[in-house]
Design a protein around this motif. Sequence first.
Motif, short mmCIF file in Angstrom:
data_model
loop_
_atom_site.label_atom_id
_atom_site.label_comp_id
_atom_site.label_asym_id
_atom_site.label_seq_id
_atom_site.Cartn_x
_atom_site.Cartn_y
_atom_site.Cartn_z
N LEU A 21 56.25 24.96 71.86
CA LEU A 21 55.99 23.63 71.31
C LEU A 21 54.63 23.54 70.63
CD1 LEU A 21 57.31 20.87 73.75
CD2 LEU A 21 57.88 21.19 71.35
N LEU A 22 53.63 24.10 71.27
CA LEU A 22 52.29 24.04 70.69
C LEU A 22 52.18 24.92 69.45
CD1 LEU A 22 50.09 24.02 73.93
CD2 LEU A 22 50.76 22.10 72.47
N THR A 23 52.97 25.99 69.41
CA THR A 23 53.00 26.82 68.22
C THR A 23 53.61 26.06 67.05
OG1 THR A 23 53.17 28.85 69.53
CG2 THR A 23 53.88 28.97 67.22
N VAL A 24 54.68 25.32 67.33
CA VAL A 24 55.38 24.58 66.27
C VAL A 24 54.60 23.34 65.83
CG1 VAL A 24 57.43 23.19 65.77
CG2 VAL A 24 57.67 25.39 66.93
N TYR A 25 54.08 22.57 66.80
CA TYR A 25 53.49 21.27 66.49
C TYR A 25 51.96 21.27 66.47
CZ TYR A 25 58.12 19.24 66.69
OH TYR A 25 59.44 18.93 66.44
N GLY A 26 51.35 22.40 66.81
CA GLY A 26 49.91 22.48 66.76
C GLY A 26 49.25 22.16 68.08
N ARG A 27 48.06 22.71 68.28
CA ARG A 27 47.33 22.51 69.53
C ARG A 27 46.31 21.38 69.44
NH1 ARG A 27 48.48 26.93 72.69
NH2 ARG A 27 49.55 28.60 71.56
N SER A 28 46.01 20.95 68.24
CA SER A 28 45.06 19.86 68.07
C SER A 28 45.78 18.52 68.18
CB SER A 28 44.37 19.97 66.71
OG SER A 28 45.31 19.80 65.67
N LYS A 29 45.01 17.45 68.15
CA LYS A 29 45.61 16.11 68.24
C LYS A 29 46.50 15.82 67.03
CE LYS A 29 44.41 11.24 68.93
NZ LYS A 29 45.34 11.08 70.04
N GLU A 30 46.13 16.36 65.87
CA GLU A 30 46.90 16.14 64.66
C GLU A 30 48.16 17.00 64.68
OE1 GLU A 30 47.71 14.35 61.00
OE2 GLU A 30 46.07 13.95 62.41
N LEU A 31 49.32 16.39 64.46
CA LEU A 31 50.58 17.13 64.46
C LEU A 31 50.66 18.06 63.26
CD1 LEU A 31 53.09 14.29 65.38
CD2 LEU A 31 52.69 16.34 66.75
N ALA A 32 51.05 19.30 63.52
CA ALA A 32 51.25 20.25 62.43
C ALA A 32 52.53 19.88 61.68
CB ALA A 32 51.35 21.67 62.98
N THR A 33 52.58 20.21 60.41
CA THR A 33 53.77 19.96 59.61
C THR A 33 54.57 21.24 59.48
OG1 THR A 33 52.56 20.39 57.56
CG2 THR A 33 52.70 18.10 58.30
N PHE A 34 55.87 21.10 59.25
CA PHE A 34 56.73 22.26 59.05
C PHE A 34 56.51 22.83 57.65
CE2 PHE A 34 59.91 19.93 61.99
CZ PHE A 34 59.15 20.29 63.09
N SER A 35 57.00 24.02 57.45
CA SER A 35 56.89 24.67 56.15
C SER A 35 57.53 23.83 55.06
CB SER A 35 57.56 26.05 56.20
OG SER A 35 57.72 26.57 54.90
N GLN A 36 56.82 23.65 53.95
CA GLN A 36 57.36 22.87 52.83
C GLN A 36 58.57 23.57 52.20
OE1 GLN A 36 56.24 19.76 51.96
NE2 GLN A 36 54.96 19.93 53.78
N ALA A 37 58.73 24.86 52.50
CA ALA A 37 59.89 25.58 51.97
C ALA A 37 61.16 25.20 52.73
CB ALA A 37 59.66 27.09 52.07
N ALA A 38 61.00 24.60 53.92
CA ALA A 38 62.15 24.27 54.75
C ALA A 38 62.49 22.79 54.74
CB ALA A 38 61.90 24.72 56.19
N CYS A 39 61.53 21.94 54.39
CA CYS A 39 61.80 20.51 54.46
C CYS A 39 60.86 19.76 53.52
CB CYS A 39 61.63 19.99 55.89
SG CYS A 39 60.03 20.37 56.61
N ASP A 40 61.15 18.49 53.34
CA ASP A 40 60.35 17.64 52.46
C ASP A 40 59.26 16.93 53.25
OD1 ASP A 40 59.88 16.07 49.97
OD2 ASP A 40 60.58 14.42 51.22
N ARG A 41 58.01 17.09 52.82
CA ARG A 41 56.85 16.42 53.43
C ARG A 41 56.64 16.81 54.90
NH1 ARG A 41 56.63 10.29 52.77
NH2 ARG A 41 54.43 10.64 53.22
N GLY A 42 57.10 17.99 55.27
CA GLY A 42 56.74 18.55 56.57
C GLY A 42 57.46 18.04 57.78
N ARG A 43 58.55 17.30 57.62
CA ARG A 43 59.31 16.79 58.76
C ARG A 43 60.79 17.06 58.54
NH1 ARG A 43 55.36 16.69 61.28
NH2 ARG A 43 56.80 17.94 62.49
#
Length: 395
Positions: A21-43
Amino acid sequence: MAGFLRKEGSRTAAQVAEELLLTVYGRSKELATFSQAACDRGRLLHADAVGVVNFLSLYHYYDKPRVFAEKARDLVHRVHDVLGRGRVLKKGEEPPRLGEATDENPLLGGLRTGKVMGENRPAGDGQQWYATVMWAFSLNRLAVALDDPYYNTLAAQLLIVSGIKFLQKTIPAGDEAVPVSSIYTLATRMSIDLSQALPGQHRASDTLIGALVVGIVLNGMGPNADAQIRKSLEGIEKRLTRMWEGTSPEEIEKLRSDPMQVGDLLMAAAWGERRSWSKDVTDMSLDALKCLTMSLPGMPLAQRFPPGELWMLSGLRNIEPSALPTEVNEAAQELLKFHGPRISMWGTMGSAYYIPASFGGCYQPRWIPSCKGYAYQQRNDPSMYQGNVDRVGDV
């Protein structure tokens, strides 16, 4: 397989889930976005729906640490702010919210899937019934876990708005001899503005999982809920249930060979144990499960859909090992072991679905109660439904 926790090497499944989960969504308070190659605007709605429940699983397992609750809540609001708006047409400009949605009532226009391709492509963006239903389930889980009925109200809002559009009348009602399953069809996918149905892969389990989630959200509203809201949801649940009961033998046979839909059946059997269809669904899912767990390992990986197989294993965690033959339990364990080192091949979807398959968590009813009987109150405004609920009777 249905054990509360499964060891994975020297680390527990909970630790593996947390790391993923932390790898996918990031370890900081700010949520990481997904690859733009897989989705629009990171979600991506499918993956984020599972992500919310995964955060709640860790929140519950580790005795409610604040960080996981905040991550789940932040992810929900981020999805509403991105997928509750249109696609970016001009760089630097924020698209308007969908339909009649506002910042206070963000789901009045539904949620798009976030696929990278436009809605005119077969597997492109748009609004999808299954993703919508699973997001509503995630909102209900968040409401119960955090004891905040606001999120269950948002789930009700989303299901009403979507139910009006996705449930389409094909012939005039009124003839008592015509079954409800013949009067209505359920669109699989719709345009971003919900104005028209789009081509999509029909799934027989969509009506079943839809009826189940609508019922769960209804239970979460409690006996003192607004009468019109309750009536609207009850109408949607009733139509979906009758459509499921009218599923043809051909559709059932196709469902039995699809691991993703078998996972839906297993989830429905666990969450809907008191429903009229519960025993038939349980028997059907177990029969299909036995066939698939034994046959999948012999298929070329290119012909398989690992996230679907992991979803099937997630549903299997709701079944006691003693209810299945030893060879099926062993085959399921081998299937999970096979996918573990390969989840990176499937990116965000692989990680999202591997967690409930290996860890169980809040997709199991025993982890968090199905509802707390919330009344229609707290941070809710009945006007958010105005113009929508009155039309549900005409669905």
